[in-house]
Motif scaffolding. Sequence first.
Motif, PDB file in Angstrom:
ATOM      1  N   MET A 129      21.711  12.253  -4.036  1.00 33.91           N
ATOM      2  CA  MET A 129      21.065  11.175  -3.281  1.00 33.91           C
ATOM      3  C   MET A 129      21.632  11.151  -1.861  1.00 33.91           C
ATOM      4  O   MET A 129      22.831  11.317  -1.690  1.00 33.91           O
ATOM      5  CB  MET A 129      21.341   9.831  -3.979  1.00 33.91           C
ATOM      6  N   TRP A 130      20.728  10.944  -0.903  1.00 32.75           N
ATOM      7  CA  TRP A 130      21.167  10.935   0.486  1.00 32.75           C
ATOM      8  C   TRP A 130      22.212   9.833   0.705  1.00 32.75           C
ATOM      9  O   TRP A 130      22.009   8.684   0.321  1.00 32.75           O
ATOM     10  CB  TRP A 130      19.960  10.700   1.408  1.00 32.75           C
ATOM     11  N   GLY A 131      23.315  10.221   1.321  1.00 36.77           N
ATOM     12  CA  GLY A 131      24.374   9.261   1.608  1.00 36.77           C
ATOM     13  C   GLY A 131      24.642   9.229   3.101  1.00 36.77           C
ATOM     14  O   GLY A 131      25.466  10.009   3.608  1.00 36.77           O
ATOM     15  N   ALA A 132      23.959   8.344   3.798  1.00 35.02           N
ATOM     16  CA  ALA A 132      24.064   8.302   5.265  1.00 35.02           C
ATOM     17  C   ALA A 132      25.516   8.117   5.707  1.00 35.02           C
ATOM     18  O   ALA A 132      25.952   8.712   6.708  1.00 35.02           O
ATOM     19  CB  ALA A 132      23.197   7.175   5.818  1.00 35.02           C
ATOM     20  N   LEU A 133      26.283   7.324   4.969  1.00 41.49           N
ATOM     21  CA  LEU A 133      27.660   7.054   5.382  1.00 41.49           C
ATOM     22  C   LEU A 133      28.552   8.286   5.251  1.00 41.49           C
ATOM     23  O   LEU A 133      29.627   8.344   5.855  1.00 41.49           O
ATOM     24  CB  LEU A 133      28.243   5.893   4.564  1.00 41.49           C
ATOM     25  N   LYS A 134      28.096   9.264   4.461  1.00 44.22           N
ATOM     26  CA  LYS A 134      28.896  10.489   4.306  1.00 44.22           C
ATOM     27  C   LYS A 134      28.625  11.490   5.427  1.00 44.22           C
ATOM     28  O   LYS A 134      29.342  12.471   5.567  1.00 44.22           O
ATOM     29  CB  LYS A 134      28.572  11.163   2.970  1.00 44.22           C
ATOM     30  N   CYS A 135      27.568  11.299   6.182  1.00 44.49           N
ATOM     31  CA  CYS A 135      27.184  12.282   7.199  1.00 44.49           C
ATOM     32  C   CYS A 135      28.059  12.128   8.443  1.00 44.49           C
ATOM     33  O   CYS A 135      28.142  11.045   9.020  1.00 44.49           O
ATOM     34  CB  CYS A 135      25.716  12.114   7.567  1.00 44.49           C
ATOM     35  N   ASN A 136      28.691  13.231   8.826  1.00 45.63           N
ATOM     36  CA  ASN A 136      29.535  13.209  10.033  1.00 45.63           C
ATOM     37  C   ASN A 136      28.886  13.975  11.196  1.00 45.63           C
ATOM     38  O   ASN A 136      29.544  14.299  12.164  1.00 45.63           O
ATOM     39  CB  ASN A 136      30.923  13.785   9.725  1.00 45.63           C
ATOM     40  N   PHE A 137      27.606  14.273  11.036  1.00 46.59           N
ATOM     41  CA  PHE A 137      26.814  14.951  12.083  1.00 46.59           C
ATOM     42  C   PHE A 137      27.434  16.281  12.514  1.00 46.59           C
ATOM     43  O   PHE A 137      27.455  16.608  13.691  1.00 46.59           O
ATOM     44  CB  PHE A 137      26.594  14.015  13.282  1.00 46.59           C
ATOM     45  N   GLU A 187      17.709  16.766  14.495  1.00 45.48           N
ATOM     46  CA  GLU A 187      16.749  16.698  13.386  1.00 45.48           C
ATOM     47  C   GLU A 187      17.226  15.697  12.320  1.00 45.48           C
ATOM     48  O   GLU A 187      16.456  14.873  11.834  1.00 45.48           O
ATOM     49  CB  GLU A 187      16.590  18.091  12.750  1.00 45.48           C
ATOM     50  N   ILE A 188      18.488  15.776  11.984  1.00 41.82           N
ATOM     51  CA  ILE A 188      19.030  14.864  10.968  1.00 41.82           C
ATOM     52  C   ILE A 188      18.957  13.409  11.461  1.00 41.82           C
ATOM     53  O   ILE A 188      18.561  12.503  10.720  1.00 41.82           O
ATOM     54  CB  ILE A 188      20.488  15.253  10.618  1.00 41.82           C
ATOM     55  N   LYS A 189      19.313  13.203  12.721  1.00 43.25           N
ATOM     56  CA  LYS A 189      19.270  11.827  13.256  1.00 43.25           C
ATOM     57  C   LYS A 189      17.844  11.282  13.243  1.00 43.25           C
ATOM     58  O   LYS A 189      17.610  10.111  12.926  1.00 43.25           O
ATOM     59  CB  LYS A 189      19.851  11.799  14.674  1.00 43.25           C
ATOM     60  N   ALA A 190      16.888  12.133  13.603  1.00 44.03           N
ATOM     61  CA  ALA A 190      15.488  11.678  13.594  1.00 44.03           C
ATOM     62  C   ALA A 190      15.084  11.249  12.188  1.00 44.03           C
ATOM     63  O   ALA A 190      14.464  10.194  11.999  1.00 44.03           O
ATOM     64  CB  ALA A 190      14.583  12.800  14.104  1.00 44.03           C
ATOM     65  N   LEU A 191      15.458  12.049  11.205  1.00 39.10           N
ATOM     66  CA  LEU A 191      15.104  11.707   9.820  1.00 39.10           C
ATOM     67  C   LEU A 191      15.805  10.433   9.380  1.00 39.10           C
ATOM     68  O   LEU A 191      15.220   9.590   8.681  1.00 39.10           O
ATOM     69  CB  LEU A 191      15.474  12.864   8.882  1.00 39.10           C
ATOM     70  N   MET A 192      17.052  10.257   9.812  1.00 42.53           N
ATOM     71  CA  MET A 192      17.784   9.039   9.442  1.00 42.53           C
ATOM     72  C   MET A 192      17.130   7.801  10.036  1.00 42.53           C
ATOM     73  O   MET A 192      17.221   6.698   9.481  1.00 42.53           O
ATOM     74  CB  MET A 192      19.237   9.141   9.915  1.00 42.53           C
ATOM     75  N   TYR A 243      19.253  17.443   1.658  1.00 50.02           N
ATOM     76  CA  TYR A 243      17.932  17.822   1.144  1.00 50.02           C
ATOM     77  C   TYR A 243      17.214  16.616   0.548  1.00 50.02           C
ATOM     78  O   TYR A 243      15.976  16.542   0.595  1.00 50.02           O
ATOM     79  CB  TYR A 243      18.002  18.964   0.120  1.00 50.02           C
ATOM     80  N   ASP A 244      17.948  15.673   0.022  1.00 50.94           N
ATOM     81  CA  ASP A 244      17.302  14.471  -0.500  1.00 50.94           C
ATOM     82  C   ASP A 244      16.627  13.694   0.643  1.00 50.94           C
ATOM     83  O   ASP A 244      15.515  13.177   0.486  1.00 50.94           O
ATOM     84  CB  ASP A 244      18.340  13.594  -1.202  1.00 50.94           C
ATOM     85  N   LEU A 245      17.306  13.656   1.781  1.00 50.53           N
ATOM     86  CA  LEU A 245      16.724  13.000   2.961  1.00 50.53           C
ATOM     87  C   LEU A 245      15.446  13.724   3.390  1.00 50.53           C
ATOM     88  O   LEU A 245      14.415  13.093   3.667  1.00 50.53           O
ATOM     89  CB  LEU A 245      17.756  13.028   4.105  1.00 50.53           C
ATOM     90  N   ILE A 246      15.509  15.044   3.422  1.00 45.88           N
ATOM     91  CA  ILE A 246      14.360  15.851   3.842  1.00 45.88           C
ATOM     92  C   ILE A 246      13.217  15.722   2.845  1.00 45.88           C
ATOM     93  O   ILE A 246      12.053  15.507   3.215  1.00 45.88           O
ATOM     94  CB  ILE A 246      14.797  17.329   3.998  1.00 45.88           C
ATOM     95  N   LEU A 247      13.545  15.824   1.572  1.00 42.47           N
ATOM     96  CA  LEU A 247      12.522  15.788   0.516  1.00 42.47           C
ATOM     97  C   LEU A 247      11.748  14.464   0.547  1.00 42.47           C
ATOM     98  O   LEU A 247      10.509  14.448   0.475  1.00 42.47           O
ATOM     99  CB  LEU A 247      13.204  15.985  -0.835  1.00 42.47           C
ATOM    100  N   LYS A 248      12.482  13.358   0.665  1.00 42.81           N
ATOM    101  CA  LYS A 248      11.798  12.057   0.662  1.00 42.81           C
ATOM    102  C   LYS A 248      10.921  11.914   1.902  1.00 42.81           C
ATOM    103  O   LYS A 248       9.832  11.330   1.842  1.00 42.81           O
ATOM    104  CB  LYS A 248      12.823  10.932   0.565  1.00 42.81           C
ATOM    105  N   HIS A 282      22.592  17.707 -15.158  1.00 45.14           N
ATOM    106  CA  HIS A 282      23.973  17.802 -14.684  1.00 45.14           C
ATOM    107  C   HIS A 282      24.168  17.149 -13.311  1.00 45.14           C
ATOM    108  O   HIS A 282      25.281  16.794 -12.954  1.00 45.14           O
ATOM    109  CB  HIS A 282      24.391  19.270 -14.623  1.00 45.14           C
ATOM    110  N   ALA A 283      23.089  17.038 -12.547  1.00 43.68           N
ATOM    111  CA  ALA A 283      23.250  16.516 -11.186  1.00 43.68           C
ATOM    112  C   ALA A 283      22.198  15.477 -10.807  1.00 43.68           C
ATOM    113  O   ALA A 283      22.532  14.355 -10.430  1.00 43.68           O
ATOM    114  CB  ALA A 283      23.201  17.676 -10.187  1.00 43.68           C
ATOM    115  N   LYS A 284      20.932  15.833 -10.938  1.00 44.11           N
ATOM    116  CA  LYS A 284      19.895  14.983 -10.322  1.00 44.11           C
ATOM    117  C   LYS A 284      19.830  13.586 -10.939  1.00 44.11           C
ATOM    118  O   LYS A 284      19.595  12.603 -10.228  1.00 44.11           O
ATOM    119  CB  LYS A 284      18.534  15.686 -10.436  1.00 44.11           C
ATOM    120  N   VAL A 285      19.996  13.477 -12.257  1.00 43.73           N
ATOM    121  CA  VAL A 285      19.865  12.147 -12.866  1.00 43.73           C
ATOM    122  C   VAL A 285      20.938  11.183 -12.370  1.00 43.73           C
ATOM    123  O   VAL A 285      20.771   9.957 -12.453  1.00 43.73           O
ATOM    124  CB  VAL A 285      19.865  12.196 -14.417  1.00 43.73           C
ATOM    125  N   ASN A 286      22.038  11.716 -11.832  1.00 45.75           N
ATOM    126  CA  ASN A 286      23.063  10.831 -11.261  1.00 45.75           C
ATOM    127  C   ASN A 286      22.487   9.999 -10.120  1.00 45.75           C
ATOM    128  O   ASN A 286      22.921   8.865  -9.884  1.00 45.75           O
ATOM    129  CB  ASN A 286      24.242  11.651 -10.724  1.00 45.75           C
TER     130      ASN A 286
END
Length: 333
Positions: free
Chosen positions: A1-9, A30-35, A63-68, A181-185
């Motif tokens: 899941m996208w975690g904006a607070l984890k992104c250090n650009f 690109e990342i900032k625009a998506l955010m 990728y979760d940010l991009i996918l959504k 193993h991952a996505k359902v989290n």
Amino acid sequence: MWGALKCNFCGDCLVKCLYVNYDKDRAVAEIKALMEGKQAEILSQCVTCCACREYCPTGADPYDLILKAQERYGAFPIPAEAVAAFDLGAQIPSELIPGDPDKPILSLCIMERLIPEDTLDSQLFKGMTIVKGGDYFCYIGYVHVGRESPIEKNARKFIDKMASLDKEIVFIHDDCYAMVHAKVNDYGITVPFKYMHIFEYLRNYLRDHRSGVTRLNRKVAYQRPCASRYTSEKDVFLDEIFELIGVERMRRKYDRETALCCTGPLINVNRERAVSLQAKNIDDAIASGAHALVTLCPMCDRVLRRPTSERGFSKIFITDLCRMALGEKSFPA
Ligand code: SF4
Ligand code: SF4
């Protein structure tokens, strides 16, 4: 899941992306625009390979940010009929073939028609209960058509269905393993059953039946599936399998973190680009000195059938490779 607070650009996600040529400033823009909820070029250039999820050093899951955003804007221009093919997956008739209650269950998801047709005849799977069809569809494949909502909508149903089997489950499809193993989290779902990736199962079987293994003494290239971007930690089992059966995994440009997508989704969007990527990938595998390309994902296996055969290059599904070491099949000449 996208975690904006984890992104250090840092920009690593899109600087490392093999399908665009962005420098750090462009990647961060690109990342900032998506955010900020805006459109960005990456949405249409992305081939849905999920690799940026693995490239991100902080676990922000870009990728979760991009996918959504792809879903919100309809930015991955895949034809409606290609998406509908995924929807039909859930309607494939389901079946549970009972086996030895002391053995784990083998789940084929909806991939039975894409794996080698005699797979279940192998000693590898003798006596296992088999489940297959739409009731056991894991849904994570929607990441490859720019849609996230069907995964979230069906995640609980999938986990509950697998849990109802009340047994340990071996997933032959890398996607299913990525889902449990991952996505359902991402959806706060706890998996209440034991499960195992096919790699671990094969490693265990070969290790426990060493006397029946004949080392193949062959060199292979590996086609790493995009779903493995969610579960890279299990890839060590593949290297153990290769070691057990005497196969050398050739170093090549497009393996491990720099693996190329098989282009299964992209072929429906931009055939010319997909064919060009397939050529780069297969030519790289051949140039590595490998005798064959080994696949894990049944979809990769299907998509790469033509480009490998056109070059006279052998392609082997992972279970078949193990069967060759067990004397059930011959390595291609
Ligand atoms: S999913 Fe793959 S193609 Fe898309 S942005 Fe991430 S690394 Fe690039
Ligand atoms: S999502 Fe990850 S890789 Fe991308 S800029 Fe943020 S921290 Fe860096």
